[in-house]
Design an enzyme around this catalytic site. Structure first.
Site, PDB file in Angstrom:
ATOM      1  N   CYS A  99      92.193 -32.873 -37.921  1.00 39.19           N
ATOM      2  CA  CYS A  99      90.784 -32.751 -38.350  1.00 39.19           C
ATOM      3  C   CYS A  99      90.100 -31.568 -37.639  1.00 39.19           C
ATOM      4  O   CYS A  99      90.403 -30.426 -37.949  1.00 39.19           O
ATOM      5  CB  CYS A  99      90.040 -34.073 -38.161  1.00 39.19           C
ATOM      6  N   HIS A 187      93.310 -37.813 -41.046  1.00 39.38           N
ATOM      7  CA  HIS A 187      93.524 -38.553 -39.793  1.00 39.38           C
ATOM      8  C   HIS A 187      94.725 -39.490 -39.927  1.00 39.38           C
ATOM      9  O   HIS A 187      94.557 -40.671 -40.241  1.00 39.38           O
ATOM     10  CB  HIS A 187      92.287 -39.384 -39.461  1.00 39.38           C
ATOM     11  N   GLU A 189      96.322 -40.821 -37.647  1.00 40.10           N
ATOM     12  CA  GLU A 189      96.266 -41.818 -36.562  1.00 40.10           C
ATOM     13  C   GLU A 189      95.276 -42.946 -36.833  1.00 40.10           C
ATOM     14  O   GLU A 189      95.321 -43.996 -36.197  1.00 40.10           O
ATOM     15  CB  GLU A 189      95.919 -41.128 -35.225  1.00 40.10           C
TER      16      GLU A 189
END
Length: 242
Positions: A99, A187, A189
């Site tokens: 990001c 993202h 994660e």
């Protein structure tokens, strides 16, 4: 003989929710990327914790996280991070940017970044993968879904970089620079619950409108992410297996 060492360059403040549930964003990344025998360290770069040259040499790879700050800003810590990225590039260290991290890599290496003309992209987005040796070696499908939460983007790639993925909203969802640097706009994660709490925070801080928050939550509920595929891609790249 110690294990391989990696560092998370944290560019965000931990939210109360992420601290309570996961112990902080650092642990969210470690949960996705850590493999047996590795050592993972944290540098809070947004608080001015920048590893010096000697320290940098100890690590096999680095992860640059998301942030509430603009990657096109000129805060002191952002300028220090830009200098660090140039050093990591010269040393051919593995660097994965997520990001804000994706955008700051683009800027540091000579690309152009800024506000996205399409505005905020929040929710689960389908990204289309450019055919490449990496995609083939991992046996990835033609597209993967990922959680997104951004209003900035990489406008123009650095010289010698290549687009690895794009979406209907964003022309550069993922790029690669040499064999050592990779940026991902989404993202990989994040879990759905992290994004749900982030949407509420953005709304509370008047950064998004109620209608945008509602739409984002609908997009989140209606879709699933390809988290295992993203994990394979991120770990494979960072550990030099691709």
């Amino acid at each position: 003989m110690g294990g391989r060492k990696f560092a998370v360059l944290l560019c965000a403040e931990d939210s109360e929710y992420v601290k309570k549930i996961y112990g902080g964003y650092f642990w969210v990344f470690v949960r996705m990327l850590e493999e047996e025998g590795e050592i993972w360290d944290l540098f809070r770069v947004a608080n001015g914790e920048i590893p010096d040259d000697e320290k940098v040499g100890e690590y096999d790879g680095f992860v640059i996280t998301g942030s509430c700050n603009d990657a096109h800003g000129d805060d002191l810590w952002i300028c220090e991070l830009l200098n660090l990225i140039k050093k990591l590039d010269a040393m051919k260290k593995k660097v994965l940017g997520i990001c804000f991290g994706h955008q700051i890599l683009g800027r540091a290496l000579g690309g152009k970044i800024g506000r996205a003309s399409s505005g905020w992209d929040i929710g689960i987005t389908n990204v289309y993968l450019q055919s490449s040796n990496i995609i083939t070696s991992l046996k990835l499908p033609a597209s993967l879904s990922i959680i997104e939460c951004h209003r900035d983007e990489v406008w123009e790639l650095p010289p010698k970089a290549e687009v690895m993925a794009w979406s209907n909203n964003t022309g550069i969802e993922m790029f690669r620079y040499g064999d050592h640097i990779m940026g991902i706009q989404g993202h990989p994660e994040y879990t759905k619950d992290i994004l749900l709490h982030l949407i509420d925070r953005l709304l509370h801080r008047d950064l998004i409108k109620e209608s945008c928050a509602k739409e984002a939550k609908c997009r989140l509920e209606a879709n699933e992410t390809d988290s295992e595929e993203w994990k394979k891609l991120c770990t494979g790249f960072l550990k030099g297996r691709l």
